[in-house]
Every structure is written in structure tokens, then in C-alpha cells.
Design an enzyme around this catalytic site. Structure first.
Site, short mmCIF file in Angstrom:
data_model
loop_
_atom_site.label_atom_id
_atom_site.label_comp_id
_atom_site.label_asym_id
_atom_site.label_seq_id
_atom_site.Cartn_x
_atom_site.Cartn_y
_atom_site.Cartn_z
N ASP A 226 0.97 -1.35 -0.03
CA ASP A 226 -0.17 0.14 -0.01
C ASP A 226 0.86 1.24 0.08
OD1 ASP A 226 -2.36 1.70 0.26
OD2 ASP A 226 -2.55 1.20 2.34
N GLU B 111 -2.98 10.47 0.71
CA GLU B 111 -3.96 9.53 0.44
C GLU B 111 -4.44 9.06 2.18
OE1 GLU B 111 -6.24 6.03 0.23
OE2 GLU B 111 -4.35 6.13 0.95
N GLU B 112 -3.27 8.94 2.75
CA GLU B 112 -3.46 8.22 3.86
C GLU B 112 -3.87 9.14 5.01
OE1 GLU B 112 -3.69 5.27 4.48
OE2 GLU B 112 -2.17 4.41 3.09
#
Length: 445
Positions: free
Chosen positions: A165, A197-198
Site C-alpha cells: 500500500d 491519501e493516507e
């Protein structure tokens, strides 16, 4: 995130997290299930990685730490790599909270790339280049054939933060595009690698607001990369987050009746909230659906009080909701009603904040390419963060959105995050199939 909506109420309850059920079960491969290579074997493994453009690219990406807000080094690597392979590359600097009015942090930028002959991509492949903490170094472990002791190349396990990821998807998307361009040099393909994104999707939000995201769109297909076990995702649950706080009255713990415990008052409120996924909609619960199952809630953080000998004057909790159906506004109404009900019952002094950004409902995705297993997932992605300006287009002209990638979400973010060489190589083939299908569809329009 900052809160936009403030509702003052009175509340109380506790929570239970429901497991993900849509993904196939997969136990992460831990070190004790693989062999730590000796010097000779390590040399063999290093040669296997070095001899593969895909695997060596993946190793280079993974060896660069890129925890959210510190993606600059991996971004610079990608810019250099893509330019050397004939791409025009644009950098989009993104502030830590996505607000362009703030001072930009040059260490965080999106990478947007396309072949020099095709400045307006019709097909975009996108993944994120940030990872969660902590950084875990790249490593290889060595499953062996029990009969011969020879290396099973496809089973070589690659571990490290971001291997799954999302640098697995990044590497596979790049190699898939390069492979397609070798035989179709005029194909209008693009790559978008985003930051943040995280931590809320700041990078994709920035791209969405930028001139690169035209109206109407120049692209007819977007292929998002996330760990999906190399299956095509039919959709994922929606997301909503909120904070609940309770204000009590401090007192000496030897005389608790002189105060009012905020902790004691918030617990039944959280319990009420936690039950909303199991309560029928007709009785005020949150929706379920055949595709996504039940709406689930997770009390991910809770804090209250200052010392054991003081009646706590304040307590608060943060809750994440994975929506299986309905709209965000409907969910907010149900949550607010549940909080009001509990507040009246326990006469607590409660406040409820829904996080900024508004949340999003379940996201349905396209699965019309043959040859893939299909599944629905519970985790969130950047898909809803990309604003596509195709609302006025007829149905057959709307942008297709696919979600696909190597590795399993069950190992992502964990201490044993990793995937196999076979996973990576299969993903390149899968991305290639999606690209070819998108090109053919574009030619029919």
C-alpha cells in the site's frame, strides 16, 4: 481534519467493531513462515530483483521513506525515472492540509506524467505515493521447494512499508504503461501519483481543483491502484467521521456525588452509537445492503479525565463510520437522533462534531472487463476524492472508474506488510488488460 458542523446535545453509549467480510481470508505471511536467506541465496535473490525492471523499480520505491507529508524524495525519484523513459512530467505542490492559500510545502507534490506526444491523456492510471508510519525497510524472504530446495521465483516474498500500500500498484502501473507504449506509442495514457491519501486525500483533492482536471474531462477512464488481491473491485463502503464530547463537573474522587463524571456519561452514549449498525433502519439504525453488508462503526480514539482521584470533567471520542447504504445526510440524521435520545435519557452535556469534508456514500465502480474475479471492499480510497466533471454527459459517455492492484489489504499497514513476486507480475498483466479494454472502448466512441 477540522470540524465544520457543531451540534450541542446530551448523550451516552459503547462500541464493537465488525470484521470485513467481503474480502477472501488471507493470513499475512510472517517471517517465521519464510526462510531468511543466507549469503549465497541473498545474492540469488538480489539478482532476480535486479534483472527485472518491475521488481527493481518496486525495490527502489520501497527503499525511499515516504510517510505522509514527507513524500518529496520518492516524488523526485519518480520524476527522474519517468523523464528518462520519455514522459513529460508536471509537479503539483500540495500543502499539508490541502489549502493552496497556505504556504506550500515543496516536500509534498503530486506527479502527473504523460508521453511527450500525448499531452491530454484519455486513460489515467493513479495511485498514492505516501505511506503510513512507521517506515519498515525493504527485505526479501525465501520460500523454498521442499523437494529440490530450489528457489520458487514467484513465491519470493517482498516485505517493507509500502510494498503493498501502495508502491506495488505504482510500480505495476508504470511497467504496464511502458509495455503498452512499446507496441502502441501513440496511446494517450497518463500517470497520476498523489500525496496525502493516507491522511485525507489532499493530493487528489488538489488535482481535482487544478486546471489539469478539465471540464468536460479529456479522459474517459481512470484506473485506481490499491491492494485488491488482483481482483476487480465492484465498489467500497462510504465513510463518515465524527467526534463526541461530554462536559461534566470535576470533584474529589472521594466525594464523587459532588461532581459529574464525563467518562461515565459518555460510555452509554457511545454504546448507543455503536449499536446503530445492528438496529433496523425502521427503528432508527444505519442502513445495510446486500452488496456491502452492514454499516459498521469504530470508536478509534477515546480520552477523558486528568487523574484517578479527580472526577473527570471532560471526555471525548472519535468515531469512524463505514456506510453500507444511504446518503451521508441520512446517516448524520440517524446519528444525531441517537445522540439526542441518549442525551435526554442521561441528561449529559454533549457536543457532536461531524468532520469537515462531508464524508461520502458507498462508491460503486466499474467491472465490465472480462477475466477478473470481482469483490467489494470496506476500506476507503481516493476514488471519491477525484471530482469528475461528467455529470452532464450521457450514460455511455461517463468516465469509467476501475479499482485494482496487487497485495492484500489484510497485510497493508501491518508490521508484516508484503506481497509475492507472483502478485506483482500478475498485476502488471491485469493492468495491461484494463488498459487494452479502455483503449478499445475509446476507439468505439
Amino acid at each position: 481534519m477540522k470540524s465544520l458542523i457543531l451540534t450541542t446535545l446530551a448523550l451516552l453509549p459503547l462500541v464493537s467493531c465488525k470484521p470485513w467480510v467481503q474480502l477472501s481470508h488471507q493470513t499475512p505471511i510472517s517471517a517465521d513462515r519464510n526462510l531468511i536467506p543466507g549469503a549465497a541465496e541473498k545474492s540469488q535473490l538480489d539478482k532476480i530483483i535486479a534483472d527485472s525492471e518491475l521488481l527493481s523499480l518496486h525495490r527502489s520505491l520501497t527503499e525511499i521513506e515516504s510517510i505522509s507529508s514527507r513524500e518529496g524524495d520518492v516524488g523526485d525519484f519518480l520524476v527522474d525515472y519517468l523523464q528518462k523513459h520519455g514522459f513529460t512530467v508536471e509537479k503539483q505542490h500540495v500543502s499539508s492540509d490541502g489549502n493552496e492559500a497556505d504556504k506550500m510545502k515543496p516536500s509534498s507534490f503530486n506527479v502527473y506524467a504523460y508521453p511527450r506526444s500525448s499531452p491530454a491523456p484519455e486513460i489515467i492510471l493513479t495511485s498514492h505515493i505516501d505511506t503510513v508510519p512507521p517506515f519498515i525497510p525493504y527485505s526479501l524472504s525465501l520460500p523454498k521447494s521442499s523437494s529440490t530446495g530450489s528457489i520458487d521465483r514467484r513465491a519470493i516474498h517482498i516485505s517493507g512499508r509500502g510494498t503493498v500500500d501502495d508502491k506495488g500498484s505504482v510500480a505495476c502501473q508504470i511497467i504496464a504503461i511502458l509495455s503498452h507504449l512499446k507496441s502502441h506509442p501513440d496511446a494517450r495514457l497518463g500517470l497520476l501519483f498523489v500525496v496525502g491519501e493516507e491522511t485525507g486525500g489532499q493530493g487528489m483533492h488538489h488535482f481535482s481543483r487544478s486546471p489539469l482536471n478539465t471540464s468536460p474531462p479529456t479522459f474517459h477512464t481512470v484506473i485506481f491502484g490499491e491492494p485488491t488481491e488482483n481482483k476487480l473491485v465492484s465498489g467500497h463502503k462510504g465513510m463518515l467521521q465524527f467526534t463526541v464530547s461530554v462536559h461534566g463537573k470535576p470533584a474529589h474522587s472521594g466525594y464523587p456525588w459532588l461532581g459529574r463524571s464525563a467518562v461515565s456519561e459518555i460510555l452509554p452514549i457511545l454504546s448507543k452509537i455503536d449499536q446503530l449498525g445492528d438496529i433496523p433502519e425502521s427503528e432508527g439504525g444505519l442502513p445495510s445492503s446486500e452488496k456491502y453488508g452492514k454499516t459498521t462503526l469504530n470508536i478509534g480514539f477515546m480520552e477523558g479525565g486528568v487523574a484517578t482521584n479527580v472526577v473527570p470533567a471532560r471526555a471525548f471520542a472519535r468515531v469512524a463510520v463505514r456506510l453500507a447504504g444511504g446518503t451521508v445526510e441520512q446517516a448524520k440524521e440517524r446519528i444525531t437522533a441517537a445522540v439526542r435520545s441518549a442525551s435526554r435519557e442521561y441528561r449529559a452535556d454533549v457536543r457532536l462534531w461531524f468532520f469537515s469534508g462531508g464524508g461520502y456514500p458507498p462508491i460503486d465502480l466499474d467491472t465490465d472487463v472480462e477475466g477478473f474475479d470481482i469483490l467489494a471492499v470496506n476500506y476507503g480510497t481516493d476514488v471519491p476524492n477525484l471530482m469528475i466533471h461528467d455529470h452532464d454527459q450521457p450514460e455511455d459517455k461517463k468516465v469509467k472508474r476501475y479499482l485494482y492492484g496487487p497485495g492484500s489489504i489484510f497485510s497493508a499497514h501491518g508490521e508484516n506488510e508484503g506481497l509475492s513476486v507472483g502478485d506483482m507480475e500478475d498485476a502488471v498483466e491485469g493492468y495491461g488488460r484494463l488498459i487494452r479494454a479502455a483503449v478499445e472502448r475509446g476507439q468505439r466512441k
